[in-house]
Design a protein around this motif. Structure first.
Motif, PDB file in Angstrom:
ATOM      1  N   ILE A   1     -10.680   5.086  -8.225  1.00 28.38           N
ATOM      2  CA  ILE A   1      -9.404   4.812  -7.547  1.00 28.38           C
ATOM      3  C   ILE A   1      -8.882   6.090  -6.889  1.00 28.38           C
ATOM      4  O   ILE A   1      -8.389   6.066  -5.758  1.00 28.38           O
ATOM      5  CB  ILE A   1      -8.352   4.246  -8.537  1.00 28.38           C
TER       6      ILE A   1
ATOM      7  N   LEU B   1     -10.270   6.895  -3.362  1.00 26.65           N
ATOM      8  CA  LEU B   1      -9.967   6.001  -2.248  1.00 26.65           C
ATOM      9  C   LEU B   1      -9.050   6.673  -1.232  1.00 26.65           C
ATOM     10  O   LEU B   1      -8.174   7.462  -1.594  1.00 26.65           O
ATOM     11  CB  LEU B   1      -9.286   4.726  -2.755  1.00 26.65           C
TER      12      LEU B   1
ATOM     13  N   ARG C   1      -6.884   2.154  -0.726  1.00 25.20           N
ATOM     14  CA  ARG C   1      -6.027   1.876  -1.874  1.00 25.20           C
ATOM     15  C   ARG C   1      -5.066   0.725  -1.547  1.00 25.20           C
ATOM     16  O   ARG C   1      -4.874  -0.191  -2.348  1.00 25.20           O
ATOM     17  CB  ARG C   1      -5.246   3.134  -2.272  1.00 25.20           C
TER      18      ARG C   1
ATOM     19  N   GLN D   1      -6.132  -2.323  -3.849  1.00 21.32           N
ATOM     20  CA  GLN D   1      -5.287  -2.305  -5.039  1.00 21.32           C
ATOM     21  C   GLN D   1      -3.937  -2.989  -4.843  1.00 21.32           C
ATOM     22  O   GLN D   1      -3.283  -3.373  -5.803  1.00 21.32           O
ATOM     23  CB  GLN D   1      -5.055  -0.855  -5.501  1.00 21.32           C
TER      24      GLN D   1
ATOM     25  N   VAL E   1     -14.803   0.379  -4.775  1.00 17.12           N
ATOM     26  CA  VAL E   1     -14.310   0.865  -6.073  1.00 17.12           C
ATOM     27  C   VAL E   1     -15.428   0.898  -7.115  1.00 17.12           C
ATOM     28  O   VAL E   1     -15.692   1.926  -7.730  1.00 17.12           O
ATOM     29  CB  VAL E   1     -13.133  -0.001  -6.587  1.00 17.12           C
TER      30      VAL E   1
ATOM     31  N   SER F   1     -11.154  -5.542  -6.921  1.00 14.21           N
ATOM     32  CA  SER F   1     -10.656  -5.154  -5.602  1.00 14.21           C
ATOM     33  C   SER F   1     -10.349  -6.391  -4.774  1.00 14.21           C
ATOM     34  O   SER F   1     -11.131  -7.349  -4.758  1.00 14.21           O
ATOM     35  CB  SER F   1     -11.715  -4.354  -4.842  1.00 14.21           C
TER      36      SER F   1
END
Length: 154
Positions: A12, A15, A20, A24, A49, A101
């Motif tokens: 994470i 990213l 992100r 996310q 990810v 994701s």
């Protein structure tokens, strides 16, 4: 040895802000202004990810929508579908199973000669592994997909 795919704090942290936001925070990148909408090199697309294999260039097609579109996942067990009722409509969200994701959505308007499905996927959720790098990156099992017969067809 079986490759493990998982979501980690380190992954994470690597990213970009756009990756992100998309993966996310369930974002969507702009159409026609993303890395893979018109990408046509042979290889596979993996979760940015977790690295789990998601789609193959062999199943990619130009849907005219501005995002990479595929008619099927490479490994169905790496895809999770969820009902998405955002934006005042009901759609089917697609997520990666191990990385969790947000990838995009699947629609029933894909090529009729194959699955009839269109997996409309955000480039920001994907990492492309070129055919020539599959073995070195631990995805050698997918080389068989790209073997050609005597007529030169996969």
């Amino acid at each position: 040895m079986t490759k493990r795919y998982e979501k980690s704090p380190e992954a994470i942290a690597r990213l970009t802000p756009e990756q992100r936001r998309v993966t996310q925070q369930d974002g969507t990148e702009p159409p026609f202004r993303n890395a893979f909408w018109d990408h046509d090199r042979p290889g596979i697309y993996v979760d940015v990810v977790s690295g789990e294999p998601l789609f193959s260039s062999l199943d990619k097609f130009d849907a005219g929508c501005g995002w990479p579109s595929f008619d099927r996942p490479l490994e169905s067990e790496h895809i999770v579908e969820r009902t998405d009722r955002s934006l005042f409509m009901t759609r089917t969200e697609v997520r990666s199973a191990h990385g969790d994701s947000h990838l995009g959505h699947v629609f029933p308007d894909g090529p009729r000669e194959t699955t009839g499905l269109r997996y409309c996927i955000n480039s920001a959720s994907l990492r492309f592994v070129p055919l020539e790098d599959l073995e070195a990156e631990g995805y050698g099992a997918y080389l068989r997909l790209f073997e050609t017969d005597t007529a030169g067809k996969p």
